[in-house]
Design an enzyme around this catalytic site. Structure first.
Site, mmCIF file in Angstrom:
data_model
loop_
_atom_site.group_PDB
_atom_site.id
_atom_site.type_symbol
_atom_site.label_atom_id
_atom_site.label_comp_id
_atom_site.label_asym_id
_atom_site.label_seq_id
_atom_site.Cartn_x
_atom_site.Cartn_y
_atom_site.Cartn_z
ATOM 1 N N PRO A 1 0.827 -1.205 0.000
ATOM 2 C CA PRO A 1 0.000 0.000 0.000
ATOM 3 C C PRO A 1 0.857 1.249 0.000
ATOM 4 O O PRO A 1 1.849 1.354 0.729
ATOM 5 C CB PRO A 1 -0.800 -0.128 1.297
ATOM 6 C CG PRO A 1 -0.916 -1.612 1.489
ATOM 7 C CD PRO A 1 0.402 -2.168 1.032
ATOM 8 N N CYS A 2 0.492 2.199 -0.842
ATOM 9 C CA CYS A 2 1.350 3.371 -1.033
ATOM 10 C C CYS A 2 1.152 4.418 0.051
ATOM 11 O O CYS A 2 1.930 5.351 0.159
ATOM 12 C CB CYS A 2 1.081 3.994 -2.402
ATOM 13 S SG CYS A 2 -0.655 4.434 -2.678
ATOM 14 N N GLN A 3 0.073 4.302 0.864
ATOM 15 C CA GLN A 3 -0.139 5.293 1.903
ATOM 16 C C GLN A 3 0.923 5.159 2.995
ATOM 17 O O GLN A 3 1.320 4.058 3.341
ATOM 18 C CB GLN A 3 -1.527 5.127 2.546
ATOM 19 C CG GLN A 3 -2.654 5.353 1.576
ATOM 20 C CD GLN A 3 -3.112 4.066 0.931
ATOM 21 O OE1 GLN A 3 -2.355 3.138 0.822
ATOM 22 N NE2 GLN A 3 -4.348 4.042 0.494
ATOM 23 N N ASN B 1 3.270 -0.660 -7.983
ATOM 24 C CA ASN B 1 2.734 0.440 -7.194
ATOM 25 C C ASN B 1 2.208 1.547 -8.102
ATOM 26 O O ASN B 1 2.288 1.451 -9.333
ATOM 27 C CB ASN B 1 3.795 0.984 -6.230
ATOM 28 C CG ASN B 1 3.226 1.245 -4.853
ATOM 29 O OD1 ASN B 1 2.371 2.106 -4.684
ATOM 30 N ND2 ASN B 1 3.700 0.505 -3.854
ATOM 31 N N PHE C 1 4.157 6.185 3.228
ATOM 32 C CA PHE C 1 5.603 6.325 3.089
ATOM 33 C C PHE C 1 5.966 7.782 2.857
ATOM 34 O O PHE C 1 5.693 8.355 1.834
ATOM 35 C CB PHE C 1 6.175 5.426 1.981
ATOM 36 C CG PHE C 1 5.520 5.524 0.635
ATOM 37 C CD1 PHE C 1 4.714 4.501 0.179
ATOM 38 C CD2 PHE C 1 5.736 6.611 -0.197
ATOM 39 C CE1 PHE C 1 4.124 4.565 -1.075
ATOM 40 C CE2 PHE C 1 5.152 6.679 -1.441
ATOM 41 C CZ PHE C 1 4.343 5.656 -1.882
#
Length: 488
Positions: free
Chosen positions: A173-175, A215, A177
């Protein structure tokens, strides 16, 4: 006790962009706060509290409590998993194939696509949510299912039940970082680690022959490109030869313009041949003119078939009005994509239209290519692609986790006055009709919207399998591969 930011904004019927203007922040930052992925600084809490007419201390506490219940990877909010465990496979793992571990697997579209090649067997999958693993295991009965937060598992636990992994795949999940630290400073138990960092650490510990990282395109520009650079450096430090591209699923037989960053690496001395497009498409990339974008040139791709359209993907499905459903096909397959989608399927499932309100049906009746088609008195806010109708003669725009709701990114049926059904969404994502989804309708929609299109994964898997197979006939490459193998 005060409510959190998003609840207060909606209660006061404020548009997000208007609130951003009042506070003086970007919409990207506000979205992170509203999703509970970051906490606003105290001075911003104070400004928001004054705007909402609530206590700053109560708003701060409400936001902290809200953030504590958010699970990464859901886009907006989902309660944390209330279960953690390891679920055994239902059947034996096929032999003679490359073994895959699917991290952050969701419905398992990425590993399922790899298995479509006949060259891979999925040994295990890991996901935060139990219904995701239920779907994953229903379509990978030979796989072990790890249910829970990846931060609660160790590679040692994996090794105790899974033998020899050849390929690790996943889309962390990209949230969350905000910055990735140098690889050598990461430790498995460090609570500061982001999910992307955990993917990197698991690859380092497992040392598969190959990995595939998928991603969003936004990774390219996050922190002025420093995240991508650090990520590539981390894989390099693990001993992997890395190549990356921006890939649009529509170029490979998926009826959807869905762009993703894909990083593929190996530690066996092989070069990865990025697959050439099988379909032509004039889509303008979100990544601009970068050389890493795979695209078709009008001058040299005229011999390719055009990208599969929404109409070609779903035209055999029965017409529905809002609130209706159907469990039988209306006609035989009308093209090769529909034949492939329906192979082995006797009963139509998930073809259930959302029941829209009378006001929403009025909005839908005006729907066109963008929100400008809707009379201003019928809606109060929305992005340009909200309340918009798909074009039957073009691939779909990127499907989101809310595609059964017209206010989401363009998801109104091309010809019928309703949003897409889950089955239509699954078709647009290239899931065959025999693929079994588990969970509530709402969660199945999220599973579909979050997935990697299996047909895109199949193309990548075929290229990876071919590159790996060449090692067995190329003496030099095979020798190089052996030199990189861990000592036994």
């Amino acid at each position: 006790m005060s409510e959190h930011i998003r609840a207060l904004r909606i209660k006061r019927k404020l548009r997000q962009r208007d609130l951003c203007a009042e506070v003086g922040v970007t919409d990207h930052q506000m979205r992170k706060w509203e999703r509970g992925l970051a906490l606003p600084p105290p001075e911003v809490i104070g400004v928001l509290a004054r705007l909402f007419g609530v206590s700053a201390s109560e708003l701060g506490q409400a936001q902290r409590s809200f953030a504590a219940t958010v699970a990464p990877g859901e886009g907006y909010t989902t309660a944390k998993a209330d279960y953690s465990g390891i679920e055994k496979p239902l059947v034996g793992l096929p032999s003679g194939r490359l073994r895959v571990l699917d991290l952050f697997c969701g419905a398992g579209g990425l590993s399922f696509g790899f298995e479509l090649t006949g060259r891979f067997s999925t040994a295990a999958g890991l996901d935060l949510l139990r219904d995701r693993i239920a779907t994953f295991r229903a379509n990978h009965p030979h796989a072990i299912g790890f249910v829970g937060d990846i931060r609660r598992f160790t590679v040692k636990q994996l090794a105790s039940v899974v033998e020899g992994i050849d390929v690790v795949v996943g889309g962390p999940p990209c949230q969350g970082f905000s910055s990735i630290r140098p690889f050598r400073t990461l430790t498995e138990g460090d609570k500061r680690n982001t999910l992307i960092e955990h993917f990197l650490m698991w690859v380092s510990a497992i040392r598969p022959r190959w990995f595939v990282f998928e991603n969003v395109v936004g990774v390219l520009t996050h922190h002025q490109g420093r995240l991508l650079r650090s990520l590539l450096d981390g894989f390099d430090a693990c001993g992997y030869i890395v190549s990356w591209r921006i890939v649009n699923a529509a170029l490979y037989g998926v009826p959807q313009n869905r762009e993703r960053l894909v990083i593929i690496g190996n530690r066996v001395g092989a070069s990865f041949p990025w697959p050439t497009p099988s379909h032509r498409n004039g889509y303008k990339s979100m990544a601009g003119a970068r050389s890493e974008v795979i695209r078709t040139d009008p001058l040299f791709s005229h011999h390719l078939p055009r990208a599969i359209t929404v109409g070609e993907a779903i035209s055999d499905l029965p017409n529905l009005t809002a609130g209706q459903s159907s469990s039988s096909y209306k006609a035989p397959p009308q093209n090769d994509f529909q034949k492939w989608s329906r192979a082995g399927s006797k009963t139509l499932t998930l073809h259930e239209a959302t029941r829209h309100s009378r006001r929403m049906l009025e909005v839908i009746s005006y729907a066109g290519p963008n929100i400008a088609s809707i009379p201003e008195d019928l809606i109060t806010s929305g992005f340009s692609s909200c309340y918009s109708r798909l074009d039957a003669e073009s691939p779909s725009t990127t499907l989101t986790v809310n595609f059964v709701h017209p206010a989401s990114n363009r998801c109104i049926h091309p010809l019928q006055d309703r949003a897409l059904t889950p089955r239509e969404g699954a078709r647009i994502q290239s899931f065959p009709d025999t693929f079994e989804f588990c969970g509530t309708r709402a969660q199945i929609v999220k599973q579909i919207g979050n997935a990697v299109p299996p047909l895109l994964a199949c193309v990548l898997g075929r290229a990876l399998a071919s590159a790996d197979a060449r090692l067995t006939v190329d003496g030099e490459s095979d020798q190089a591969a052996q030199s990189l193998m861990p000592a036994t």
